[in-house]
Design a protein around this motif. Structure first.
Motif, PDB file in Angstrom:
ATOM      1  N   CYS A 120     -20.666  31.816   7.741  1.00 48.92           N
ATOM      2  CA  CYS A 120     -20.861  30.461   8.276  1.00 48.92           C
ATOM      3  C   CYS A 120     -20.895  29.386   7.201  1.00 48.92           C
ATOM      4  O   CYS A 120     -20.747  28.198   7.513  1.00 48.92           O
ATOM      5  N   LYS A 121     -21.144  29.767   5.954  1.00 48.10           N
ATOM      6  CA  LYS A 121     -21.144  28.841   4.811  1.00 48.10           C
ATOM      7  C   LYS A 121     -22.070  27.629   5.018  1.00 48.10           C
ATOM      8  O   LYS A 121     -21.627  26.479   5.004  1.00 48.10           O
ATOM      9  N   PRO A 122     -23.379  27.874   5.194  1.00 45.75           N
ATOM     10  CA  PRO A 122     -24.316  26.752   5.346  1.00 45.75           C
ATOM     11  C   PRO A 122     -24.645  26.045   4.038  1.00 45.75           C
ATOM     12  O   PRO A 122     -25.347  25.033   4.046  1.00 45.75           O
ATOM     13  N   GLY A 123     -24.165  26.573   2.914  1.00 40.67           N
ATOM     14  CA  GLY A 123     -24.484  26.015   1.603  1.00 40.67           C
ATOM     15  C   GLY A 123     -24.784  27.147   0.640  1.00 40.67           C
ATOM     16  O   GLY A 123     -24.652  28.325   0.988  1.00 40.67           O
ATOM     17  N   MET A 147     -29.917  32.158  12.142  1.00 38.08           N
ATOM     18  CA  MET A 147     -31.070  32.099  11.248  1.00 38.08           C
ATOM     19  C   MET A 147     -31.290  30.666  10.775  1.00 38.08           C
ATOM     20  O   MET A 147     -30.398  29.815  10.860  1.00 38.08           O
ATOM     21  N   ALA A 148     -32.473  30.428  10.270  1.00 41.00           N
ATOM     22  CA  ALA A 148     -32.823  29.167   9.611  1.00 41.00           C
ATOM     23  C   ALA A 148     -34.093  29.424   8.822  1.00 41.00           C
ATOM     24  O   ALA A 148     -34.900  30.291   9.180  1.00 41.00           O
ATOM     25  N   GLY A 149     -34.269  28.675   7.738  1.00 41.75           N
ATOM     26  CA  GLY A 149     -35.453  28.899   6.933  1.00 41.75           C
ATOM     27  C   GLY A 149     -35.745  27.743   6.004  1.00 41.75           C
ATOM     28  O   GLY A 149     -35.285  26.616   6.210  1.00 41.75           O
ATOM     29  N   GLU A 150     -36.536  28.033   4.967  1.00 40.70           N
ATOM     30  CA  GLU A 150     -36.994  27.025   4.023  1.00 40.70           C
ATOM     31  C   GLU A 150     -36.411  27.300   2.642  1.00 40.70           C
ATOM     32  O   GLU A 150     -36.289  28.449   2.227  1.00 40.70           O
ATOM     33  N   ARG A 151     -36.118  26.226   1.928  1.00 42.41           N
ATOM     34  CA  ARG A 151     -35.650  26.381   0.551  1.00 42.41           C
ATOM     35  C   ARG A 151     -36.458  25.438  -0.342  1.00 42.41           C
ATOM     36  O   ARG A 151     -37.548  25.772  -0.774  1.00 42.41           O
ATOM     37  N   ILE A 160     -35.540  22.374   5.367  1.00 42.87           N
ATOM     38  CA  ILE A 160     -34.962  23.329   6.309  1.00 42.87           C
ATOM     39  C   ILE A 160     -33.552  23.633   5.832  1.00 42.87           C
ATOM     40  O   ILE A 160     -32.769  22.721   5.569  1.00 42.87           O
ATOM     41  N   SER A 161     -33.229  24.910   5.676  1.00 43.42           N
ATOM     42  CA  SER A 161     -31.975  25.282   5.042  1.00 43.42           C
ATOM     43  C   SER A 161     -31.445  26.586   5.641  1.00 43.42           C
ATOM     44  O   SER A 161     -32.141  27.265   6.407  1.00 43.42           O
ATOM     45  N   GLY A 162     -30.218  26.938   5.258  1.00 48.09           N
ATOM     46  CA  GLY A 162     -29.630  28.193   5.718  1.00 48.09           C
ATOM     47  C   GLY A 162     -29.431  28.261   7.215  1.00 48.09           C
ATOM     48  O   GLY A 162     -29.436  29.347   7.803  1.00 48.09           O
ATOM     49  N   VAL A 163     -29.234  27.115   7.852  1.00 45.87           N
ATOM     50  CA  VAL A 163     -29.091  27.079   9.315  1.00 45.87           C
ATOM     51  C   VAL A 163     -27.685  27.531   9.688  1.00 45.87           C
ATOM     52  O   VAL A 163     -26.699  26.901   9.295  1.00 45.87           O
ATOM     53  N   CYS A 164     -27.565  28.620  10.418  1.00 45.03           N
ATOM     54  CA  CYS A 164     -26.243  29.062  10.851  1.00 45.03           C
ATOM     55  C   CYS A 164     -26.345  29.998  12.052  1.00 45.03           C
ATOM     56  O   CYS A 164     -27.352  30.668  12.255  1.00 45.03           O
ATOM     57  N   LEU A 195     -33.618  17.991   5.227  1.00 45.13           N
ATOM     58  CA  LEU A 195     -32.519  18.945   5.117  1.00 45.13           C
ATOM     59  C   LEU A 195     -31.325  18.268   4.459  1.00 45.13           C
ATOM     60  O   LEU A 195     -31.321  17.055   4.239  1.00 45.13           O
ATOM     61  N   HIS A 196     -30.319  19.075   4.139  1.00 48.38           N
ATOM     62  CA  HIS A 196     -29.071  18.579   3.566  1.00 48.38           C
ATOM     63  C   HIS A 196     -27.911  19.007   4.447  1.00 48.38           C
ATOM     64  O   HIS A 196     -27.900  20.118   4.983  1.00 48.38           O
ATOM     65  N   VAL A 197     -26.934  18.129   4.578  1.00 45.56           N
ATOM     66  CA  VAL A 197     -25.731  18.454   5.339  1.00 45.56           C
ATOM     67  C   VAL A 197     -24.551  17.730   4.702  1.00 45.56           C
ATOM     68  O   VAL A 197     -24.664  16.565   4.295  1.00 45.56           O
TER      69      VAL A 197
END
Length: 226
Positions: A120-123, A147-151, A160-164, A195-197
């Motif tokens: 999914c390439k969330p970053g 999934m989603a989590g914290e970085r 909030i990061s890794g959202v895919c 978050l970052h997008v």
């Protein structure tokens, strides 16, 4: 230092602060240790001290680097460049956990999380990224659907990061539920969520609809050690 000043330079404040034990480098430049998210950060983003990182990088390694726009220094090249939005939560989190059935991701889920991130390439994501904070997911049997989590984190702030979501399971609102769970968790802890997008990611509008607001837009590059 004000929270806004920390948020403006959040990568450095996190890598030199809350996540220092997961990084290598000096007082001017740091990188996440191999296995975590491939990210560099500098004390002075306008004048990054790439030379200081020499003992901790290997030729061919790729890293993400934020808020730096000058030419690449000797021994480095720029592989990609774009911009991303740093978005700050501006809504009201749920009073109750909106996703109590979400599964905490542990070390035994690391390979599945990395495989989903590669799809999914969330970053920037590594095999140990889920160790940087609380991560949650939904499973279909042994298959990780979303999934989603914290970085990144600093006092009073948590990313909030890794959202895919796996393409086979999109349209079910799974990522939205996981984001809401993290917002609830942050509110209970007294943290402000952000978050970052990437600019061209359609999820930007989704995050605006959820209650995030654009805080700033910055240059992001993928750089390679030569």
């Amino acid at each position: 230092m004000s929270r806004d000043a920390v948020l403006d330079h959040i990568f450095w404040h996190c890598l030199s602060g809350a996540h220092r034990q997961h990084t290598e480098g000096t007082d001017t430049a740091r990188r996440y240790t191999t296995g975590f998210s491939p990210i560099l950060a500098f004390a002075d983003a306008a004048r990054p001290d790439f030379a200081a990182l020499a003992p901790w990088v290997t030729p061919g390694e790729h890293f993400y680097c934020d808020s730096w726009t000058d030419a690449a220094p000797p021994g480095w090249r720029i592989d990609a460049e774009s911009t991303m939005f740093r978005m700050l939560w501006d809504g009201a989190a749920s009073a109750a956990d909106p996703a109590p059935d979400a599964v905490p991701l542990r070390a035994e889920h690391a390979r599945q999380a990395l495989q989903l991130a590669m799809l999914c390439k969330p970053g920037p994501f590594g095999i140990r990224t889920i160790e940087l904070g609380e991560y949650y997911g939904y499973f279909d049997g042994a298959r990780l659907m979303a999934m989603a989590g914290e970085r990144l984190r600093a006092p009073g702030l948590c990313e909030i990061s890794g959202v895919c979501t796996h393409p086979d399971y999109q349209g079910r609102g799974l990522a939205k539920q996981l984001i809401a769970k993290l917002l609830h968790l942050h509110a209970r802890r007294g943290d402000r969520s952000f978050l970052h997008v990437m600019r061209d990611n359609p999820a930007h509008q989704l995050y605006l609809n959820l209650g995030f607001k654009d805080y700033l837009e910055s240059t992001v590059r993928v750089v390679v050690a030569e």
